[in-house]
Each structure stands twice: as C-alpha cells, then as structure tokens.
Scaffold this active site. Structure first.
Site, PDB file in Angstrom:
ATOM      1  N   ASP A 170      -8.051  20.270 -44.190  1.00 16.04           N
ATOM      2  CA  ASP A 170      -6.703  19.690 -44.221  1.00 16.04           C
ATOM      3  C   ASP A 170      -6.021  19.672 -42.853  1.00 16.04           C
ATOM      4  O   ASP A 170      -4.817  19.856 -42.752  1.00 16.04           O
ATOM      5  CB  ASP A 170      -5.829  20.449 -45.234  1.00 16.04           C
ATOM      6  N   ASP A 220     -10.776  23.902 -46.485  1.00  9.24           N
ATOM      7  CA  ASP A 220      -9.868  22.907 -47.071  1.00  9.24           C
ATOM      8  C   ASP A 220      -9.915  21.520 -46.434  1.00  9.24           C
ATOM      9  O   ASP A 220      -9.479  20.548 -47.032  1.00  9.24           O
ATOM     10  CB  ASP A 220      -8.418  23.406 -46.995  1.00  9.24           C
ATOM     11  N   THR A 267     -11.840  26.018 -41.742  1.00  5.13           N
ATOM     12  CA  THR A 267     -11.236  26.167 -43.070  1.00  5.13           C
ATOM     13  C   THR A 267     -12.003  25.292 -44.040  1.00  5.13           C
ATOM     14  O   THR A 267     -12.369  24.157 -43.699  1.00  5.13           O
ATOM     15  CB  THR A 267      -9.742  25.775 -43.080  1.00  5.13           C
ATOM     16  N   ASP A 325      -4.354  25.813 -40.492  1.00  2.37           N
ATOM     17  CA  ASP A 325      -3.019  25.434 -40.006  1.00  2.37           C
ATOM     18  C   ASP A 325      -2.103  26.629 -39.721  1.00  2.37           C
ATOM     19  O   ASP A 325      -1.385  26.637 -38.722  1.00  2.37           O
ATOM     20  CB  ASP A 325      -2.344  24.421 -40.935  1.00  2.37           C
ATOM     21  N   ARG A 347      -4.456  37.711 -42.674  1.00  2.00           N
ATOM     22  CA  ARG A 347      -3.233  36.911 -42.556  1.00  2.00           C
ATOM     23  C   ARG A 347      -2.151  37.920 -42.165  1.00  2.00           C
ATOM     24  O   ARG A 347      -1.838  38.811 -42.938  1.00  2.00           O
ATOM     25  CB  ARG A 347      -2.890  36.247 -43.893  1.00  2.00           C
ATOM     26  N   GLY A 365      -8.036  32.325 -44.083  1.00  2.00           N
ATOM     27  CA  GLY A 365      -9.187  32.375 -44.990  1.00  2.00           C
ATOM     28  C   GLY A 365     -10.480  32.133 -44.231  1.00  2.00           C
ATOM     29  O   GLY A 365     -10.549  31.225 -43.412  1.00  2.00           O
ATOM     30  N   ARG A 407      -5.034  24.653 -52.045  1.00  2.00           N
ATOM     31  CA  ARG A 407      -3.662  24.949 -52.447  1.00  2.00           C
ATOM     32  C   ARG A 407      -2.755  23.749 -52.210  1.00  2.00           C
ATOM     33  O   ARG A 407      -1.943  23.393 -53.023  1.00  2.00           O
ATOM     34  CB  ARG A 407      -3.179  26.166 -51.652  1.00  2.00           C
TER      35      ARG A 407
HETATM   36  O1  F6P Z   1      -7.286  28.278 -46.783  1.00  2.00           O
HETATM   37  C1  F6P Z   1      -8.388  28.193 -47.586  1.00  2.00           C
HETATM   38  C2  F6P Z   1      -8.129  28.679 -48.978  1.00  2.00           C
HETATM   39  O2  F6P Z   1      -9.412  28.824 -49.466  1.00  2.00           O
HETATM   40  C3  F6P Z   1      -7.277  27.824 -49.912  1.00  2.00           C
HETATM   41  O3  F6P Z   1      -7.908  26.697 -50.434  1.00  2.00           O
HETATM   42  C4  F6P Z   1      -6.923  28.825 -50.966  1.00  2.00           C
HETATM   43  O4  F6P Z   1      -5.774  28.459 -51.662  1.00  2.00           O
HETATM   44  C5  F6P Z   1      -6.688  30.062 -50.153  1.00  2.00           C
HETATM   45  O5  F6P Z   1      -7.516  29.946 -49.013  1.00  2.00           O
HETATM   46  C6  F6P Z   1      -6.952  31.350 -50.858  1.00  2.00           C
HETATM   47  O6  F6P Z   1      -6.677  32.383 -49.957  1.00  2.00           O
HETATM   48  P1  F6P Z   1      -6.831  33.921 -50.236  1.00  2.00           P
HETATM   49  O7  F6P Z   1      -8.253  34.270 -49.972  1.00  2.00           O
HETATM   50  O8  F6P Z   1      -5.909  34.575 -49.278  1.00  2.00           O
HETATM   51  O9  F6P Z   1      -6.497  34.127 -51.674  1.00  2.00           O
END
Ligand code: F6P
Length: 327
Positions: free
Chosen positions: A134, A132, A130, A107, A76, A15, A176
C-alpha cells in the site's frame, strides 16, 4: 560517489514481511562493498531509543536470504512518536557516530523517518517492506508476492474441502486499510466475491451474487474479505449472510499472521536485493528522505512524503476481471 557517509544504520520496523532479511543482507553487503561500516539497529525505533545497536559484518548476514521474518526484529514504537523519544534515538545514533539510516518498513515507519530526518538532518532512505503493498511510487513492496502466494496455497486447500461439502467459505486476509492482497488472491483463486475497503458493497449485493451462483448450481463458493472491509471482517459478514440467506452452509477462516511468515518468494528475494543495494548507493550519492521504488522493472527513488500519501488505487483492469470472471 560522495564520501561523507561512513557509518550506516539499518533497521526493520512495523509488521515484518518475507524478504526483509534479504534486504538487510543486501544493505550490509553493499555497504561493506563500498567500504562503509554498517550497524544493525534491533527492534526498530524502540531499539534505536534504547541503543540496541551492533556493528554487522559480512558473516552476520550469512544464510538469511531465504528466511522469513527479520533477523533485526521489529516493533511499533509509541515512544518514537514523541519529541523526547526521537531525541533519545538521536543521542544513541550519535554515540555510535551513525551518519545515515536505511529503514525497511511500511507507511508508519516512513512517517517516523520523514519527521526524524527533518528534525535531525540524518539522511535516510526507506525500503518498502510490507505485505500490504500500500505504498505509492512502487509497483511492489517486499513481502507482498510471498504473502499472496501463501494465501493462494491456503485457499486452494480450502477449496478442496469446500467443494466436497457444498459450502460457502468466507476467508479473511490481511489489509487493514488496503485491499491489494484480497484482490490479487481473489482473482488467483476464483473467488465468487471479493470484499475490499476501497469498494462499497452491501450484504444485498453479496446475496444477489450468491443467489445467481446457486441458480447455476455452483456447489462451492469462496468469498475473500479484506480485514479492513467496511462491513466488518469475515466473521461479521458471514453472520449477516447466515441471517438472511440459507442456501449454503457457511464457514469462516481467518488466515491471520500465517500470511506474514515463511520463506520469501524468488520475486521478493530479487526485489529486496535490488532495493538494498539501491538504498546504500542512493545514500552515498546524496539521496535522502526517499524510498526505493520499483517502476516497470527499474529501481527509482521516490520522495518519502509521496510514498505515504495513500493515494494509491487498486488496478481498475484487475478490478474489472472480478466482474467478468464471476458471472
Ligand atoms: O502492516 C501489515 C499488516 O499485516 C496489516 O495488513 C495488518 O492489519 C497488520 O499488519 C497486523 O499487525 P500486527 O501484527 O501488529 O497485528
């Protein structure tokens, strides 16, 4: 400084996060400052497998410091999780004689980097990018500060309308697996309750909080829900509350990807700049398989496998505030 590393590849993965561009710029400029060549790998690991790689110059990263998203794009990649995918990626790097990597991501991206380094021995340094927050071993990840500022701005706006109508708002924020965004923004916006993946709370607990609020004639309430909460997202939780408690009219807002966009904050720009330079300097000094971390104002190198351990806990002192300030 050691001299064996001459050609550094940089990419963003997973992300996107505000400040990734500032980190790319810092990697490119510092690599050139130290007389190395630097290559942008587009679309993360997938672009590496497909050979979507271009040499970058000082001018390639002009005017990106203030822009959200990532100029190198992100992805991804399922293919990179396979041995064949990683072999193909290695072949493409060899074609360009790239001998070290900087990966900006979270991660999942670091897990891939860790395996790749072990299989092919290409030195790699991770920069935590990120929203997050995390990752272990760093007080902050790039993008977290910007994202929380966006969330606070949105919730302040929702608060205006919530208090005009005597309403209860459930606001879902990203995270998440982690509640860092929810916890921090919940404190900053005076949320009555914060639903976190790390903390078990039942619908009954929530009703008792709301009931107390109604008894002291609180007219508007904000409940922040981290998307990964055990009870479900904001939509599900609001539905359960509506079925059992009707004092407030209930509304739901899912902030979604708005949290990942926009110009990075000053904090994220500086952090990204520091980490970008530290990543290049670390590679030239022989560091590998580590992440740049910020610990009490200092940039340090944290082993990648520690960074992704998922042992990071929410700050108990901040958690305590939620109890004291929502009476
Ligand atoms: O990794 C960051 C994040 O924003 C998470 O908090 C979220 O669940 C996810 O990415 C959403 O990812 P995508 O853009 O692939 O839906």
């Amino acid at each position: 400084m050691q001299t064996q590393i001459n050609r550094i590849g940089v990419f963003t993965s997973g992300g996107d996060a505000p400040g990734m561009n500032a980190a790319i710029r810092a990697v490119v400029r510092s690599a050139i400052y130290y007389d190395r060549k630097v290559f942008g790998i587009f679309r993360g690991y997938q672009g590496m497998i497909e050979g979507d790689i271009e040499e970058l110059q000082l001018r390639s990263v002009s005017n990106i410091l203030d822009r959200g998203g990532t100029m190198l794009k992100s992805a991804r990649s399922k293919e990179f999780r396979t041995k064949e995918g990683r072999r193909a990626a290695y072949e493409k790097l060899k074609e360009k004689n790239i001998d070290a990597l900087v990966v900006i991501g979270g991660d999942g991206s670091f897990t891939g980097a860790n395996i790749f380094e072990q299989e092919y021995g290409i030195p790699v340094i991770g920069i935590p990018g990120t929203i997050d927050n995390d990752l272990c071993g760093t007080n902050a990840t790039i993008g977290y500060d910007s994202a929380t500022n966006v969330v606070v701005e949105c919730i302040d706006k929702i608060r205006d309308t919530a208090s005009s109508h005597n309403r209860l708002f459930f606001i879902e924020v990203m995270g998440r697996d982690a509640g860092f965004i929810a916890l921090r923004t919940g404190i900053a916006t005076g949320a009555i309750a914060i639903m976190l993946p790390e903390k078990k709370q039942s619908i009954e607990d929530l009703i008792s909080i709301l009931d107390k609020a109604s008894k002291r004639r609180k007219t508007s309430n904000i409940v922040i829900v981290a998307e990964g909460d055990e009870l479900g997202g904001a939509v599900e939780i609001a539905k359960k509350i509506e079925e059992q408690y009707s004092f407030y009219e209930t509304k739901v807002t899912v902030l979604g990807h708005i949290q990942r966009g926009g110009s990075p904050s000053c904090f994220d720009r500086v952090l990204a700049s520091q980490m970008g330079v530290a990543a290049v300097e670390g590679l030239l000094e022989g560091e590998s398989n580590v992440m740049t971390g910020s610990q009490n104002g200092k940039i340090v190198y944290v082993p990648l496998d520690e960074a992704i351990k998922h042992t990071i806990k929410l700050n108990p002192e901040i958690l305590k505030l939620t109890k004291i300030l929502t009476i």
